[in-house]
Motif scaffolding. Sequence first.
Motif, PDB file in Angstrom:
ATOM      1  N   LYS A  39      24.223  13.155  39.811  1.00 53.78           N
ATOM      2  CA  LYS A  39      23.352  12.377  39.075  1.00 53.78           C
ATOM      3  C   LYS A  39      21.726  12.827  39.311  1.00 53.78           C
ATOM      4  CE  LYS A  39      21.936   7.502  38.465  1.00 53.78           C
ATOM      5  NZ  LYS A  39      22.123   6.160  39.016  1.00 53.78           N
ATOM      6  N   LYS A  40      21.628  13.410  40.549  1.00 53.27           N
ATOM      7  CA  LYS A  40      20.338  13.740  40.835  1.00 53.27           C
ATOM      8  C   LYS A  40      20.200  15.097  40.062  1.00 53.27           C
ATOM      9  CE  LYS A  40      17.290  15.367  44.698  1.00 53.27           C
ATOM     10  NZ  LYS A  40      17.527  15.632  46.018  1.00 53.27           N
ATOM     11  N   PHE A  41      21.033  15.953  40.030  1.00 53.27           N
ATOM     12  CA  PHE A  41      20.905  17.138  39.225  1.00 53.27           C
ATOM     13  C   PHE A  41      20.765  17.010  37.780  1.00 53.27           C
ATOM     14  CE2 PHE A  41      23.018  20.552  36.907  1.00 53.27           C
ATOM     15  CZ  PHE A  41      22.456  21.632  37.258  1.00 53.27           C
ATOM     16  N   ILE A  42      21.335  16.041  37.306  1.00 55.14           N
ATOM     17  CA  ILE A  42      21.338  15.761  35.858  1.00 55.14           C
ATOM     18  C   ILE A  42      19.943  15.387  35.456  1.00 55.14           C
ATOM     19  CG2 ILE A  42      22.249  14.626  33.823  1.00 55.14           C
ATOM     20  CD1 ILE A  42      24.076  17.025  34.395  1.00 55.14           C
ATOM     21  N   GLY A  43      19.740  14.082  36.374  1.00 56.39           N
ATOM     22  CA  GLY A  43      18.350  13.817  36.186  1.00 56.39           C
ATOM     23  C   GLY A  43      17.149  14.701  36.151  1.00 56.39           C
ATOM     24  N   HIS A  44      17.412  15.661  37.173  1.00 55.49           N
ATOM     25  CA  HIS A  44      16.327  16.964  37.075  1.00 55.49           C
ATOM     26  C   HIS A  44      16.213  17.722  36.076  1.00 55.49           C
ATOM     27  CE1 HIS A  44      14.335  20.566  39.303  1.00 55.49           C
ATOM     28  NE2 HIS A  44      13.456  19.852  38.811  1.00 55.49           N
ATOM     29  N   ILE A  45      17.426  18.228  35.618  1.00 55.10           N
ATOM     30  CA  ILE A  45      17.243  18.958  34.405  1.00 55.10           C
ATOM     31  C   ILE A  45      16.925  18.314  33.135  1.00 55.10           C
ATOM     32  CG2 ILE A  45      18.735  20.835  35.376  1.00 55.10           C
ATOM     33  CD1 ILE A  45      21.066  19.895  33.622  1.00 55.10           C
ATOM     34  N   SER A  46      16.905  17.022  33.233  1.00 50.24           N
ATOM     35  CA  SER A  46      16.872  16.036  32.081  1.00 50.24           C
ATOM     36  C   SER A  46      14.952  15.771  31.986  1.00 50.24           C
ATOM     37  CB  SER A  46      17.219  14.847  32.126  1.00 50.24           C
ATOM     38  OG  SER A  46      18.599  14.982  31.895  1.00 50.24           O
ATOM     39  N   THR A  47      14.330  16.125  33.124  1.00 50.08           N
ATOM     40  CA  THR A  47      13.052  15.865  33.314  1.00 50.08           C
ATOM     41  C   THR A  47      12.191  17.172  32.490  1.00 50.08           C
ATOM     42  OG1 THR A  47      12.405  17.326  35.230  1.00 50.08           O
ATOM     43  CG2 THR A  47      13.280  15.026  35.408  1.00 50.08           C
ATOM     44  N   GLY A  48      10.715  17.035  32.609  1.00 48.38           N
ATOM     45  CA  GLY A  48       9.979  18.091  31.999  1.00 48.38           C
ATOM     46  C   GLY A  48      10.206  19.466  32.857  1.00 48.38           C
ATOM     47  N   ASP A  49      10.675  19.649  33.988  1.00 48.83           N
ATOM     48  CA  ASP A  49      10.666  20.769  34.544  1.00 48.83           C
ATOM     49  C   ASP A  49      11.818  21.839  33.698  1.00 48.83           C
ATOM     50  OD1 ASP A  49       9.373  20.228  36.714  1.00 48.83           O
ATOM     51  OD2 ASP A  49      10.746  19.690  37.962  1.00 48.83           O
ATOM     52  N   PHE A  50      12.793  20.919  32.972  1.00 44.86           N
ATOM     53  CA  PHE A  50      13.685  21.781  32.366  1.00 44.86           C
ATOM     54  C   PHE A  50      13.717  21.344  30.745  1.00 44.86           C
ATOM     55  CE2 PHE A  50      15.195  22.491  36.559  1.00 44.86           C
ATOM     56  CZ  PHE A  50      15.594  23.820  36.383  1.00 44.86           C
ATOM     57  N   LEU A  56      32.428  32.662   6.319  1.00 47.12           N
ATOM     58  CA  LEU A  56      31.377  31.686   6.890  1.00 47.12           C
ATOM     59  C   LEU A  56      30.088  32.310   6.338  1.00 47.12           C
ATOM     60  CD1 LEU A  56      30.460  29.504   8.798  1.00 47.12           C
ATOM     61  CD2 LEU A  56      30.290  31.338  10.614  1.00 47.12           C
ATOM     62  N   VAL A  57      29.281  31.723   5.787  1.00 47.95           N
ATOM     63  CA  VAL A  57      28.022  32.033   4.991  1.00 47.95           C
ATOM     64  C   VAL A  57      26.879  31.174   5.838  1.00 47.95           C
ATOM     65  CG1 VAL A  57      29.069  32.841   2.825  1.00 47.95           C
ATOM     66  CG2 VAL A  57      28.434  30.575   3.084  1.00 47.95           C
ATOM     67  N   GLY A  58      27.366  30.160   6.429  1.00 44.31           N
ATOM     68  CA  GLY A  58      26.144  29.393   7.114  1.00 44.31           C
ATOM     69  C   GLY A  58      26.580  28.120   7.858  1.00 44.31           C
ATOM     70  N   GLY A  59      25.576  27.406   8.260  1.00 43.49           N
ATOM     71  CA  GLY A  59      25.929  26.258   8.922  1.00 43.49           C
ATOM     72  C   GLY A  59      25.115  25.759  10.207  1.00 43.49           C
ATOM     73  N   ASN A  60      25.102  24.703  10.735  1.00 39.98           N
ATOM     74  CA  ASN A  60      24.367  24.428  11.679  1.00 39.98           C
ATOM     75  C   ASN A  60      25.051  23.351  12.899  1.00 39.98           C
ATOM     76  OD1 ASN A  60      23.883  21.405  10.812  1.00 39.98           O
ATOM     77  ND2 ASN A  60      23.703  22.482   9.164  1.00 39.98           N
ATOM     78  N   PHE A  61      24.130  23.123  13.872  1.00 36.64           N
ATOM     79  CA  PHE A  61      24.808  22.074  14.707  1.00 36.64           C
ATOM     80  C   PHE A  61      23.692  21.699  15.898  1.00 36.64           C
ATOM     81  CE2 PHE A  61      25.586  26.140  17.029  1.00 36.64           C
ATOM     82  CZ  PHE A  61      25.084  26.048  18.549  1.00 36.64           C
ATOM     83  N   THR A  62      23.638  20.409  16.057  1.00 35.80           N
ATOM     84  CA  THR A  62      22.654  19.715  17.008  1.00 35.80           C
ATOM     85  C   THR A  62      23.452  19.346  18.194  1.00 35.80           C
ATOM     86  OG1 THR A  62      21.870  18.851  14.821  1.00 35.80           O
ATOM     87  CG2 THR A  62      21.214  17.671  17.105  1.00 35.80           C
ATOM     88  N   ILE A  63      22.843  19.642  19.285  1.00 39.19           N
ATOM     89  CA  ILE A  63      23.137  19.470  20.859  1.00 39.19           C
ATOM     90  C   ILE A  63      22.556  18.162  21.107  1.00 39.19           C
ATOM     91  CG2 ILE A  63      23.318  20.115  23.173  1.00 39.19           C
ATOM     92  CD1 ILE A  63      22.926  22.893  21.852  1.00 39.19           C
ATOM     93  N   ASP A  64      23.330  17.281  21.891  1.00 41.87           N
ATOM     94  CA  ASP A  64      22.687  15.959  22.320  1.00 41.87           C
ATOM     95  C   ASP A  64      22.681  16.158  23.517  1.00 41.87           C
ATOM     96  OD1 ASP A  64      22.269  13.505  23.267  1.00 41.87           O
ATOM     97  OD2 ASP A  64      23.979  12.691  22.110  1.00 41.87           O
ATOM     98  N   LEU A  65      21.219  16.359  24.079  1.00 43.69           N
ATOM     99  CA  LEU A  65      21.121  16.726  25.405  1.00 43.69           C
ATOM    100  C   LEU A  65      20.802  15.386  26.218  1.00 43.69           C
ATOM    101  CD1 LEU A  65      17.945  19.114  24.654  1.00 43.69           C
ATOM    102  CD2 LEU A  65      20.400  19.750  25.602  1.00 43.69           C
ATOM    103  N   LYS A  66      21.159  14.345  25.850  1.00 41.61           N
ATOM    104  CA  LYS A  66      21.424  13.234  26.710  1.00 41.61           C
ATOM    105  C   LYS A  66      22.690  13.179  27.230  1.00 41.61           C
ATOM    106  CE  LYS A  66      17.498  10.332  24.771  1.00 41.61           C
ATOM    107  NZ  LYS A  66      17.236   8.789  24.690  1.00 41.61           N
ATOM    108  N   LYS A  67      23.513  13.901  26.865  1.00 42.43           N
ATOM    109  CA  LYS A  67      24.901  14.071  27.087  1.00 42.43           C
ATOM    110  C   LYS A  67      25.308  15.197  27.828  1.00 42.43           C
ATOM    111  CE  LYS A  67      26.435  10.691  23.899  1.00 42.43           C
ATOM    112  NZ  LYS A  67      27.280  10.498  22.453  1.00 42.43           N
ATOM    113  N   ILE A  68      24.437  15.594  28.721  1.00 35.75           N
ATOM    114  CA  ILE A  68      24.700  17.009  29.519  1.00 35.75           C
ATOM    115  C   ILE A  68      25.509  16.295  30.697  1.00 35.75           C
ATOM    116  CG2 ILE A  68      23.604  18.780  31.003  1.00 35.75           C
ATOM    117  CD1 ILE A  68      21.089  18.337  29.391  1.00 35.75           C
ATOM    118  N   VAL A  69      26.519  17.093  30.937  1.00 32.80           N
ATOM    119  CA  VAL A  69      27.423  16.842  31.898  1.00 32.80           C
ATOM    120  C   VAL A  69      27.539  18.217  32.916  1.00 32.80           C
ATOM    121  CG1 VAL A  69      29.787  16.286  32.681  1.00 32.80           C
ATOM    122  CG2 VAL A  69      28.893  15.236  30.902  1.00 32.80           C
ATOM    123  N   CYS A  70      27.409  17.932  34.390  1.00 33.86           N
ATOM    124  CA  CYS A  70      27.787  18.923  35.150  1.00 33.86           C
ATOM    125  C   CYS A  70      29.120  18.616  35.803  1.00 33.86           C
ATOM    126  CB  CYS A  70      26.618  18.951  36.359  1.00 33.86           C
ATOM    127  SG  CYS A  70      27.080  20.192  37.650  1.00 33.86           S
TER     128      CYS A  70
END
Length: 187
Positions: A85-96, A61-75
């Motif tokens: 839903k409240k928890f995911i909503g909160h970590i999706s705000t500017g607080d997180f 392995l010499v390189g690579g990359n990955f992109t994380i879709d933060l709109k698809k966070i699941v608890c």
Amino acid sequence: MKKVSILLSALTIGFVSFAAPKNVAVSPKSSIVWLAKKVTGEHTGTVAISKASLAVDGNKLVGGNFTIDLKKIVCLDITDAEYNKKFIGHISTGDFFEVEKFPTASFVITKVAGNQISGNLTVKGITKAISFPANITVAGGKVSAKANITIDRTDFGIQYGSKKFFASIGDKAIMDEFNLNVTLISE
């Protein structure tokens, strides 16, 4: 003499093409599982990988990359649908993660030395160099890379509930470090 020059040029081009690392696509079987802790407990879940590729040179392995879709966070541990839903909503705000402004996070490998991976992690538009050990297997044109990555969220401007910034927060404190258990498997 002209034929020898043409032959050497063709061999050089062939060698350069052969020596270039090969990018391999990452399978939908790839995953990221997160774990975040607070004084009174912890939460765990998944987050989607929107795109990824790994670069291999022979059996390395010499390189690579990955992109994380933060709109698809699941608890996964909060079973009450409304609280989840409240928890995911909160970590999706500017607080997180401020997902509306920064819908993705990314990691780009800059160096692989044995089982040590170094690269640039970008979260909320802030890029930091990080390093971590990984279990890497390259065989038969297939790649598997697994790592447990510890990240200090305050390095990326996420201060909510941090004792570093709110010393008197007591048992409402959220630990600064969280873990990403990343598994990337090529197709």
